[in-house]
Design a protein around this motif. Structure first.
Motif, short mmCIF file in Angstrom:
data_model
loop_
_atom_site.label_atom_id
_atom_site.label_comp_id
_atom_site.label_asym_id
_atom_site.label_seq_id
_atom_site.Cartn_x
_atom_site.Cartn_y
_atom_site.Cartn_z
N UNK A 1 1.18 -27.54 -46.46
CA UNK A 1 2.41 -27.14 -45.75
C UNK A 1 3.10 -25.94 -46.38
N UNK A 2 2.61 -25.46 -47.51
CA UNK A 2 3.35 -24.42 -48.23
C UNK A 2 3.48 -23.15 -47.41
N UNK A 3 2.37 -22.67 -46.84
CA UNK A 3 2.40 -21.41 -46.11
C UNK A 3 2.48 -21.62 -44.60
N UNK A 4 2.70 -22.85 -44.18
CA UNK A 4 2.92 -23.12 -42.76
C UNK A 4 4.38 -23.10 -42.39
N UNK A 5 5.26 -23.06 -43.38
CA UNK A 5 6.69 -23.06 -43.12
C UNK A 5 7.37 -22.13 -44.12
N UNK A 6 8.23 -21.28 -43.58
CA UNK A 6 8.99 -20.38 -44.43
C UNK A 6 10.46 -20.76 -44.45
N UNK A 7 10.75 -21.95 -43.99
CA UNK A 7 12.11 -22.46 -44.07
C UNK A 7 12.36 -23.13 -45.41
N UNK A 8 13.60 -23.56 -45.61
CA UNK A 8 14.00 -24.18 -46.86
C UNK A 8 14.07 -25.70 -46.76
N UNK A 9 13.89 -26.22 -45.55
CA UNK A 9 13.95 -27.67 -45.36
C UNK A 9 12.58 -28.28 -45.65
#
Length: 256
Positions: A18-26
Protein backbone atom coordinates in the motif's frame (compact mmCIF):
# COMPACT_ATOMS: atom_id res chain seq x y z
CA UNK A 1 7.35 21.43 3.56
CA UNK A 2 6.00 18.99 6.17
CA UNK A 3 4.09 16.77 3.76
CA UNK A 4 7.02 14.52 2.70
CA UNK A 5 7.95 13.96 6.34
CA UNK A 6 4.36 13.17 7.34
CA UNK A 7 3.95 10.89 4.32
CA UNK A 8 7.11 9.02 5.33
CA UNK A 9 5.70 8.52 8.83
CA UNK A 10 2.44 7.24 7.38
CA UNK A 11 4.26 4.97 4.90
CA UNK A 12 6.30 3.41 7.70
CA UNK A 13 2.98 2.17 9.14
CA UNK A 14 1.51 0.83 5.90
CA UNK A 15 1.94 -2.63 4.40
CA UNK A 16 4.48 -2.73 1.56
CA UNK A 17 1.74 -3.24 -1.02
CA UNK A 18 0.00 0.00 0.00
CA UNK A 19 2.98 2.35 0.26
CA UNK A 20 2.97 3.61 -3.33
CA UNK A 21 -0.73 3.07 -3.93
CA UNK A 22 -1.70 6.00 -1.72
CA UNK A 23 -0.15 9.43 -1.39
CA UNK A 24 -2.47 10.53 1.36
CA UNK A 25 -1.64 10.78 5.04
CA UNK A 26 -4.47 8.59 6.31
CA UNK A 27 -3.44 5.04 7.20
CA UNK A 28 -6.12 2.41 6.60
CA UNK A 29 -4.18 -0.55 7.98
CA UNK A 30 -1.53 -0.09 10.63
CA UNK A 31 1.50 -2.31 10.13
CA UNK A 32 4.20 -1.79 12.75
CA UNK A 33 6.30 -4.76 11.62
CA UNK A 34 8.50 -2.46 9.52
CA UNK A 35 10.22 -1.20 12.67
CA UNK A 36 11.44 -4.54 14.08
CA UNK A 37 12.08 -5.82 10.54
CA UNK A 38 14.13 -2.74 9.63
CA UNK A 39 16.01 -2.86 12.91
CA UNK A 40 17.32 -6.35 12.11
CA UNK A 41 17.25 -6.28 8.29
CA UNK A 42 20.95 -5.55 7.69
CA UNK A 43 24.15 -7.34 8.63
CA UNK A 44 24.14 -5.71 12.06
CA UNK A 45 21.27 -4.45 14.24
CA UNK A 46 20.46 -0.86 13.45
CA UNK A 47 21.68 0.11 16.92
CA UNK A 48 25.27 -0.57 15.77
CA UNK A 49 24.89 1.99 12.97
CA UNK A 50 23.45 4.49 15.42
CA UNK A 51 26.47 3.88 17.64
CA UNK A 52 28.87 4.38 14.71
CA UNK A 53 27.20 7.68 13.85
CA UNK A 54 27.31 8.72 17.50
CA UNK A 55 31.08 8.09 17.62
CA UNK A 56 31.68 10.17 14.49
CA UNK A 57 29.36 12.94 15.68
CA UNK A 58 30.88 13.12 19.16
CA UNK A 59 34.42 13.23 17.78
CA UNK A 60 33.44 15.93 15.28
CA UNK A 61 31.76 18.05 17.94
CA UNK A 62 34.73 17.85 20.31
CA UNK A 63 37.12 18.59 17.45
CA UNK A 64 35.22 21.64 16.25
CA UNK A 65 34.71 23.06 19.73
CA UNK A 66 38.37 22.74 20.67
CA UNK A 67 40.11 23.66 17.43
CA UNK A 68 37.72 26.29 16.07
CA UNK A 69 37.50 28.15 19.40
CA UNK A 70 41.30 28.28 19.67
CA UNK A 71 41.67 29.46 16.07
CA UNK A 72 38.95 32.06 16.59
CA UNK A 73 40.69 33.41 19.70
CA UNK A 74 43.92 33.72 17.76
CA UNK A 75 42.26 35.67 14.95
CA UNK A 76 40.27 37.88 17.30
CA UNK A 77 42.81 38.65 20.02
CA UNK A 78 46.36 37.85 18.91
CA UNK A 79 48.64 39.81 16.59
CA UNK A 80 50.85 37.76 14.28
CA UNK A 81 52.35 38.20 10.78
CA UNK A 82 49.99 37.87 7.82
CA UNK A 83 46.98 37.74 10.13
CA UNK A 84 44.64 39.48 7.67
CA UNK A 85 45.84 37.33 4.77
CA UNK A 86 45.38 34.13 6.77
CA UNK A 87 41.90 35.22 7.82
CA UNK A 88 40.95 35.98 4.21
CA UNK A 89 42.26 32.60 3.02
CA UNK A 90 40.32 30.92 5.82
CA UNK A 91 37.12 32.63 4.65
CA UNK A 92 37.78 31.60 1.06
CA UNK A 93 37.78 27.95 2.08
CA UNK A 94 34.08 28.29 2.94
CA UNK A 95 33.39 28.46 -0.80
CA UNK A 96 35.27 25.22 -1.52
CA UNK A 97 32.87 22.29 -2.03
CA UNK A 98 33.79 19.07 -0.29
CA UNK A 99 34.21 17.34 -3.67
CA UNK A 100 37.30 19.47 -4.36
CA UNK A 101 39.23 18.24 -1.33
CA UNK A 102 37.84 14.72 -0.96
CA UNK A 103 40.25 13.18 -3.52
CA UNK A 104 43.51 14.47 -1.96
CA UNK A 105 42.10 13.66 1.48
CA UNK A 106 41.34 10.11 0.37
CA UNK A 107 44.84 9.66 -1.07
CA UNK A 108 46.40 11.04 2.11
CA UNK A 109 44.41 8.82 4.46
CA UNK A 110 44.89 5.80 2.18
CA UNK A 111 48.66 6.25 2.37
CA UNK A 112 48.29 6.40 6.15
CA UNK A 113 46.22 3.18 6.07
CA UNK A 114 43.26 4.89 7.73
CA UNK A 115 40.52 3.99 5.27
CA UNK A 116 37.70 2.04 6.90
CA UNK A 117 38.22 3.85 10.18
CA UNK A 118 36.48 6.84 11.73
CA UNK A 119 39.71 8.86 11.73
CA UNK A 120 39.20 10.53 8.29
CA UNK A 121 35.87 11.96 9.50
CA UNK A 122 37.13 13.13 12.90
CA UNK A 123 40.76 14.16 12.43
CA UNK A 124 40.04 17.14 10.09
CA UNK A 125 37.71 18.56 12.74
CA UNK A 126 40.61 18.61 15.21
CA UNK A 127 42.55 20.77 12.73
CA UNK A 128 39.95 23.58 12.50
CA UNK A 129 38.87 22.86 8.93
CA UNK A 130 35.32 24.23 9.37
CA UNK A 131 35.89 27.89 8.54
CA UNK A 132 32.24 28.78 9.08
CA UNK A 133 32.46 28.05 12.81
CA UNK A 134 35.77 29.90 13.11
CA UNK A 135 34.19 32.98 11.54
CA UNK A 136 31.15 32.63 13.82
CA UNK A 137 33.32 32.51 16.94
CA UNK A 138 35.60 35.32 15.76
CA UNK A 139 32.62 37.63 15.40
CA UNK A 140 31.41 36.61 18.84
CA UNK A 141 34.77 37.16 20.54
CA UNK A 142 35.09 40.59 18.90
CA UNK A 143 31.89 41.55 20.72
CA UNK A 144 33.41 40.75 24.12
CA UNK A 145 34.95 43.90 25.68
CA UNK A 146 38.74 43.92 25.61
CA UNK A 147 38.70 45.49 29.08
CA UNK A 148 38.12 41.99 30.46
CA UNK A 149 41.33 40.78 28.82
CA UNK A 150 43.26 43.80 30.08
CA UNK A 151 42.01 43.36 33.64
CA UNK A 152 43.04 39.69 33.60
CA UNK A 153 46.41 40.58 32.11
CA UNK A 154 47.03 43.06 34.93
CA UNK A 155 46.41 40.20 37.36
CA UNK A 156 49.12 38.21 35.62
CA UNK A 157 46.99 36.02 33.36
CA UNK A 158 48.40 34.86 30.06
CA UNK A 159 46.58 34.06 26.84
CA UNK A 160 45.80 30.50 27.91
CA UNK A 161 44.20 31.58 31.16
CA UNK A 162 42.31 34.46 29.54
CA UNK A 163 40.94 32.10 26.92
CA UNK A 164 39.96 29.34 29.36
CA UNK A 165 38.71 31.43 32.27
CA UNK A 166 37.18 34.49 30.59
CA UNK A 167 36.53 34.13 26.85
CA UNK A 168 35.39 30.50 26.76
CA UNK A 169 32.68 30.81 29.47
CA UNK A 170 31.24 33.86 27.68
CA UNK A 171 31.12 31.98 24.35
CA UNK A 172 28.34 29.61 25.42
CA UNK A 173 25.85 30.70 22.70
CA UNK A 174 28.47 30.37 19.95
CA UNK A 175 29.69 27.02 21.30
CA UNK A 176 26.13 25.71 21.54
CA UNK A 177 25.37 26.82 17.98
CA UNK A 178 28.55 25.10 16.77
CA UNK A 179 27.56 21.93 18.63
CA UNK A 180 24.05 21.82 17.17
CA UNK A 181 25.07 22.51 13.57
CA UNK A 182 28.01 20.09 13.75
CA UNK A 183 25.68 17.43 15.10
CA UNK A 184 23.10 17.91 12.35
CA UNK A 185 25.58 18.23 9.47
CA UNK A 186 27.69 15.27 10.57
CA UNK A 187 24.70 13.04 11.37
CA UNK A 188 23.25 13.69 7.90
CA UNK A 189 26.56 13.50 6.03
CA UNK A 190 26.31 10.76 3.42
CA UNK A 191 28.97 11.52 0.83
CA UNK A 192 32.07 11.67 3.06
CA UNK A 193 31.08 8.62 5.08
CA UNK A 194 30.31 6.66 1.91
CA UNK A 195 33.78 7.42 0.54
CA UNK A 196 35.80 6.47 3.62
CA UNK A 197 33.72 3.55 4.94
CA UNK A 198 33.38 0.36 2.89
CA UNK A 199 33.14 -2.16 5.72
CA UNK A 200 29.41 -2.79 6.42
CA UNK A 201 30.14 -3.19 10.13
CA UNK A 202 31.41 0.42 10.22
CA UNK A 203 28.53 1.97 8.29
CA UNK A 204 26.95 5.06 9.80
CA UNK A 205 23.21 5.76 9.68
CA UNK A 206 23.06 7.52 6.26
CA UNK A 207 25.11 4.80 4.56
CA UNK A 208 23.13 2.04 6.31
CA UNK A 209 19.85 3.55 5.12
CA UNK A 210 21.15 3.42 1.54
CA UNK A 211 21.63 -0.34 1.99
CA UNK A 212 17.86 -0.81 2.08
CA UNK A 213 17.72 0.20 -1.61
CA UNK A 214 18.70 -2.56 -4.02
CA UNK A 215 18.98 -1.71 -7.69
CA UNK A 216 18.48 -5.31 -8.84
CA UNK A 217 16.23 -6.94 -6.29
CA UNK A 218 13.23 -5.78 -4.30
CA UNK A 219 13.88 -2.80 -2.06
CA UNK A 220 12.53 -2.68 1.50
CA UNK A 221 10.87 0.72 1.41
CA UNK A 222 8.75 0.09 4.48
CA UNK A 223 11.79 -0.78 6.57
CA UNK A 224 13.69 2.11 5.00
CA UNK A 225 11.00 4.62 6.01
CA UNK A 226 10.78 3.12 9.50
CA UNK A 227 14.51 3.40 10.12
CA UNK A 228 14.53 6.87 8.58
CA UNK A 229 12.05 7.93 11.26
CA UNK A 230 14.30 6.38 13.91
CA UNK A 231 17.32 8.25 12.52
CA UNK A 232 15.44 11.57 12.70
CA UNK A 233 14.71 11.27 16.43
CA UNK A 234 18.23 12.37 17.58
CA UNK A 235 18.07 15.43 15.29
CA UNK A 236 14.70 16.49 16.68
CA UNK A 237 15.95 16.01 20.24
CA UNK A 238 19.12 18.00 19.53
CA UNK A 239 17.11 20.90 18.12
CA UNK A 240 14.53 20.87 20.91
CA UNK A 241 17.21 20.84 23.60
CA UNK A 242 19.36 23.51 21.96
CA UNK A 243 16.90 25.83 20.27
CA UNK A 244 17.09 28.43 23.03
CA UNK A 245 20.81 28.82 22.36
CA UNK A 246 20.16 29.28 18.65
CA UNK A 247 17.86 32.23 19.28
CA UNK A 248 19.74 33.64 22.25
CA UNK A 249 21.16 37.11 21.72
CA UNK A 250 24.90 37.69 21.77
CA UNK A 251 24.79 40.63 24.17
CA UNK A 252 27.69 40.33 26.64
CA UNK A 253 28.57 43.04 29.12
CA UNK A 254 31.09 41.12 31.23
CA UNK A 255 28.87 41.19 34.27
CA UNK A 256 28.75 37.39 34.65
Amino acid sequence: MLYPLLWMVASSLRPDSDIFNSYGLFVNTFDTTHYPDGWNALAQPFSSYLLNSAIVVLGSIVGNLVSCSMAAYAFARLDFPFKRSAFAIMLLTIMLPVHVVIVPQYILFANMDLINTFVPMILPKLLATDAFFIFLMVQFIRGIPRELDEAARIDGAGHARIFLRIILPLMTPALATTTIFTFIWTWNDFFTQLIFLTDPDLYTVPVALRSFIDGQENSSFGALFAMSIVSLVPIFLAFLLGQRYLIQGIATTGGK
